[in-house]
Scaffold this motif. Structure first.
Motif, PDB file in Angstrom:
ATOM      1  N   PHE A 223      -5.871  -8.599   6.758  1.00  0.00           N
ATOM      2  CA  PHE A 223      -6.960  -8.755   5.792  1.00  0.00           C
ATOM      3  C   PHE A 223      -7.297 -10.234   5.599  1.00  0.00           C
ATOM      4  N   ALA A 224      -8.505 -10.461   5.104  1.00  0.00           N
ATOM      5  CA  ALA A 224      -8.928 -11.847   4.856  1.00  0.00           C
ATOM      6  C   ALA A 224      -7.971 -12.530   3.883  1.00  0.00           C
ATOM      7  N   SER A 225      -7.347 -11.757   2.998  1.00  0.00           N
ATOM      8  CA  SER A 225      -6.392 -12.313   2.024  1.00  0.00           C
ATOM      9  C   SER A 225      -5.089 -12.738   2.686  1.00  0.00           C
ATOM     10  N   GLY A 226      -4.879 -12.315   3.940  1.00  0.00           N
ATOM     11  CA  GLY A 226      -3.613 -12.581   4.619  1.00  0.00           C
ATOM     12  C   GLY A 226      -2.684 -11.382   4.611  1.00  0.00           C
ATOM     13  N   ALA A 227      -2.968 -10.385   3.766  1.00  0.00           N
ATOM     14  CA  ALA A 227      -2.147  -9.161   3.757  1.00  0.00           C
ATOM     15  C   ALA A 227      -2.252  -8.469   5.112  1.00  0.00           C
ATOM     16  N   VAL A 228      -1.177  -7.769   5.497  1.00  0.00           N
ATOM     17  CA  VAL A 228      -1.214  -6.993   6.744  1.00  0.00           C
ATOM     18  C   VAL A 228      -0.938  -5.531   6.429  1.00  0.00           C
ATOM     19  N   ALA A 229      -1.542  -4.632   7.231  1.00  0.00           N
ATOM     20  CA  ALA A 229      -1.378  -3.197   6.981  1.00  0.00           C
ATOM     21  C   ALA A 229      -1.111  -2.457   8.274  1.00  0.00           C
ATOM     22  N   SER A 230      -0.275  -1.422   8.151  1.00  0.00           N
ATOM     23  CA  SER A 230      -0.066  -0.476   9.246  1.00  0.00           C
ATOM     24  C   SER A 230      -0.895   0.762   8.943  1.00  0.00           C
ATOM     25  N   VAL A 231      -1.745   1.149   9.891  1.00  0.00           N
ATOM     26  CA  VAL A 231      -2.634   2.297   9.676  1.00  0.00           C
ATOM     27  C   VAL A 231      -2.342   3.349  10.746  1.00  0.00           C
ATOM     28  N   VAL A 232      -2.070   4.575  10.321  1.00  0.00           N
ATOM     29  CA  VAL A 232      -1.827   5.684  11.244  1.00  0.00           C
ATOM     30  C   VAL A 232      -2.769   6.826  10.884  1.00  0.00           C
ATOM     31  N   ASN A 233      -3.428   7.385  11.883  1.00  0.00           N
ATOM     32  CA  ASN A 233      -4.307   8.543  11.667  1.00  0.00           C
ATOM     33  C   ASN A 233      -3.932   9.610  12.676  1.00  0.00           C
ATOM     34  N   SER A 234      -3.504  10.775  12.178  1.00  0.00           N
ATOM     35  CA  SER A 234      -3.040  11.821  13.094  1.00  0.00           C
ATOM     36  C   SER A 234      -3.467  13.194  12.597  1.00  0.00           C
ATOM     37  N   VAL A 235      -3.765  14.099  13.545  1.00  0.00           N
ATOM     38  CA  VAL A 235      -3.936  15.511  13.187  1.00  0.00           C
ATOM     39  C   VAL A 235      -2.860  16.362  13.866  1.00  0.00           C
ATOM     40  N   LEU A 236      -1.735  15.701  14.203  1.00  0.00           N
ATOM     41  CA  LEU A 236      -0.674  16.382  14.967  1.00  0.00           C
ATOM     42  C   LEU A 236       0.618  16.502  14.172  1.00  0.00           C
ATOM     43  N   SER A 237       0.563  16.314  12.863  1.00  0.00           N
ATOM     44  CA  SER A 237       1.785  16.114  12.082  1.00  0.00           C
ATOM     45  C   SER A 237       2.082  17.325  11.193  1.00  0.00           C
ATOM     46  N   PRO A 238       3.027  18.202  11.627  1.00  0.00           N
ATOM     47  CA  PRO A 238       3.259  19.439  10.871  1.00  0.00           C
ATOM     48  C   PRO A 238       3.626  19.207   9.402  1.00  0.00           C
ATOM     49  N   ARG A 239       4.407  18.178   9.087  1.00  0.00           N
ATOM     50  CA  ARG A 239       4.601  17.886   7.650  1.00  0.00           C
ATOM     51  C   ARG A 239       3.482  16.936   7.236  1.00  0.00           C
ATOM     52  N   GLU A 240       2.483  17.509   6.590  1.00  0.00           N
ATOM     53  CA  GLU A 240       1.272  16.734   6.312  1.00  0.00           C
ATOM     54  C   GLU A 240       1.438  15.850   5.078  1.00  0.00           C
ATOM     55  N   GLU A 241       0.789  14.692   5.143  1.00  0.00           N
ATOM     56  CA  GLU A 241       0.861  13.770   4.003  1.00  0.00           C
ATOM     57  C   GLU A 241      -0.242  12.717   4.118  1.00  0.00           C
ATOM     58  N   SER A 242      -0.710  12.278   2.958  1.00  0.00           N
ATOM     59  CA  SER A 242      -1.529  11.054   2.893  1.00  0.00           C
ATOM     60  C   SER A 242      -0.688  10.061   2.110  1.00  0.00           C
ATOM     61  N   TYR A 243      -0.340   8.952   2.729  1.00  0.00           N
ATOM     62  CA  TYR A 243       0.588   8.008   2.092  1.00  0.00           C
ATOM     63  C   TYR A 243       0.018   6.606   2.151  1.00  0.00           C
ATOM     64  N   LEU A 244      -0.139   6.003   0.981  1.00  0.00           N
ATOM     65  CA  LEU A 244      -0.513   4.585   0.923  1.00  0.00           C
ATOM     66  C   LEU A 244       0.557   3.849   0.142  1.00  0.00           C
ATOM     67  N   ARG A 245       0.948   2.711   0.680  1.00  0.00           N
ATOM     68  CA  ARG A 245       1.953   1.890  -0.004  1.00  0.00           C
ATOM     69  C   ARG A 245       1.464   0.446   0.022  1.00  0.00           C
ATOM     70  N   PHE A 246       1.549  -0.181  -1.134  1.00  0.00           N
ATOM     71  CA  PHE A 246       1.116  -1.576  -1.252  1.00  0.00           C
ATOM     72  C   PHE A 246       2.281  -2.393  -1.782  1.00  0.00           C
ATOM     73  N   ASP A 247       2.712  -3.375  -1.038  1.00  0.00           N
ATOM     74  CA  ASP A 247       3.727  -4.308  -1.539  1.00  0.00           C
ATOM     75  C   ASP A 247       3.009  -5.579  -1.969  1.00  0.00           C
ATOM     76  N   PHE A 248       2.922  -5.743  -3.294  1.00  0.00           N
ATOM     77  CA  PHE A 248       2.369  -6.969  -3.865  1.00  0.00           C
ATOM     78  C   PHE A 248       3.527  -7.909  -4.180  1.00  0.00           C
ATOM     79  N   GLU A 249       3.213  -9.149  -4.526  1.00  0.00           N
ATOM     80  CA  GLU A 249       4.284 -10.088  -4.910  1.00  0.00           C
ATOM     81  C   GLU A 249       5.141  -9.541  -6.046  1.00  0.00           C
ATOM     82  N   LYS A 250       4.473  -8.822  -6.992  1.00  0.00           N
ATOM     83  CA  LYS A 250       5.180  -8.441  -8.214  1.00  0.00           C
ATOM     84  C   LYS A 250       5.547  -6.963  -8.303  1.00  0.00           C
ATOM     85  N   ALA A 251       5.096  -6.142  -7.364  1.00  0.00           N
ATOM     86  CA  ALA A 251       5.393  -4.705  -7.468  1.00  0.00           C
ATOM     87  C   ALA A 251       5.029  -3.988  -6.176  1.00  0.00           C
ATOM     88  N   THR A 252       5.726  -2.863  -5.946  1.00  0.00           N
ATOM     89  CA  THR A 252       5.293  -1.913  -4.922  1.00  0.00           C
ATOM     90  C   THR A 252       4.534  -0.799  -5.627  1.00  0.00           C
TER      91      THR A 252
END
Ligand SMILES: NC(=O)c1ccc[n+]([C@@H]2O[C@H](COP(=O)([O-])OP(=O)(O)OC[C@H]3O[C@@H](n4cnc5c(N)ncnc54)[C@H](O)[C@@H]3O)[C@@H](O)[C@H]2O)c1
Length: 367
Positions: A223-252
């Motif tokens: 990101f322009a802010s310098g943050a980095v992200a891992s992005v995965v998009n799949s329709v092959l995953s039997p245990r389905e989930e939408s998961y977003l996680r953000f690690d900020f300086e002060k909190a996850t």
């Protein structure tokens, strides 16, 4: 104030979600007309939901019902052209995701807007739950510090029969696979919270489904802010989930759900020693709104009443679409890409698959 006059174009699966959501807002909006290329389906839908008029064509609907807003609920291939027709007739548009098939098409609809309306908006309903809004506010106010790392994983399951529907899984009618069709929801929330991206490096694969497009993609995004992200998009995953996680300086901050979230799907973990600083700010924020069409429609109607561009605006939707385009461009070109790689001269501006997908990226793995 008179209710906002709404029409629905395309009366299939998602139109039912729209009508249910609009029912909860009946003091503010009235659905006055529907249309579908399957005219019998439009009429049946109109009768079932007690809608005054059903038209055989969008042109008739626009000239006779003169709606303030048209909800475009057709498959992605027609979003761009239907939106242009509505805007030319003076009606604003709320198109289902993806906003259109290509960056070029979204740009064209953005240009067809008027300064004081009509406007073009896209359904990205996960921005509108209270959890997302609370986190957005904390980020804006600096309460959680700088974003450092994010995970944005859409691991869903769609069997082969899902892709037997003619418009699915094809570049010319859906514009892509799970990157464009499914993970775009989570990627839109990611960009809403973290802002502009600067560089993308990705691979896409067709591992298991018989279709034209990818059935999974993996990317890392800076990101322009310098943050980095891992992005995965799949329709092959039997245990389905939408998961977003953000690690900020002060909190996850984590969001774990599938197709829609409530407050309890969000979790905050303050950094060691910061519990007393962070927890009260989190708990003082907005609560009580589930993500979903009703939450976004309420925001759209409020904007229209104020004569403001309704969310998610064409400009904001373009940012999410550019991230999708960047994943395909990086994967197909075999190198990382920046926003400058996606300008009007780029084949990935005109089509999500650019000049065509290289076979080694999209070969069904040996079974
Ligand atoms: N926001 C979400 O969570 C969500 C969920 C599901 C689907 N969607 C989106 O909704 C859109 C529609 O998906 P769906 O599952 O309802 O599809 P669907 O096939 O069930 O319904 C589409 C309807 O549009 C009609 N149609 C097709 N072309 C048309 C045209 N040119 N003019 C008028 N009507 C036309 C079809 O006859 C059909 O009745 C897609 O863009 C999809 O990505 C969004």
């Amino acid at each position: 104030m008179a209710p906002i006059k709404i029409a629905i174009a395309g009366t299939g699966g998602i139109a039912r979600v729209h009508i249910e959501a609009l029912r909860t807002l009946s003091d503010q909006a009235a659905v006055v007309a529907v249309t579908d290329i399957d005219t019998a389906r439009a009429r049946a839908f109109g009768t079932e939901h007690r809608i005054a008029a059903s038209y055989d064509t969008l042109d008739e609907l626009l000239t006779q019902a003169r709606p303030d807003l048209v909800h475009v609920c057709t498959p992605p291939g027609s979003h761009g052209s239907l939106a242009l027709t509505c805007l030319a007739a003076g009606s604003s548009v709320l198109a289902e995701k993806p906003p259109a098939l290509s960056l070029a098409e979204v740009d064209a609809t953005a240009r067809a807007q008027g300064e004081g309306g009509p406007w073009f908006a896209t359904v990205f309903q996960h921005r509108f739950g209270s959890g997302a809004r609370r986190l957005k506010r904390m980020i804006t106010e600096g309460a959680v510090g700088r974003p450092l790392l994010a995970l944005c994983h859409t691991t869903w399951f769609r069997g082969q029969e899902y892709f037997d529907v003619p418009w699915r899984g094809r570049w010319d009618t859906e514009g892509g696979g799970p990157t464009m069709g499914h993970g775009i929801h989570q990627m839109d929330l990611l960009t809403y919270l973290l802002g502009d991206w600067a560089e993308v490096s990705a691979v896409v694969r067709r591992q298991a489904r018989q279709m034209q497009t990818e059935d999974l993609s993996l990317a890392h995004v800076t990101f322009a802010s310098g943050a980095v992200a891992s992005v995965v998009n799949s329709v092959l995953s039997p245990r389905e989930e939408s998961y977003l996680r953000f690690d900020f300086e002060k909190a996850t901050v984590e969001l774990t759900h599938l197709y829609g979230y409530r407050d309890e799907n969000w979790k905050i973990t303050p950094a060691p020693g910061l519990e007393a600083e962070i927890r009260p700010v989190w708990e003082a924020g907005e609560f009580g709104v589930a993500s979903g069409h009703a939450a976004q429609f309420a925001a759209v109607l409020a904007a229209l009443r104020e004569r403001q561009p309704p969310p998610v605006t064409a400009e904001e939707a373009l940012r999410s679409m550019r991230l999708v385009a960047a994943i395909y461009a990086s994967a197909f070109l075999g190198r990382s890409v920046t926003p400058g790689d996606l300008g009007p001269q780029s084949p990935f501006y005109a089509r999500m698959n650019g000049d065509g997908a290289p076979l080694d990226q999209l070969t069904v793995a040996a079974r």
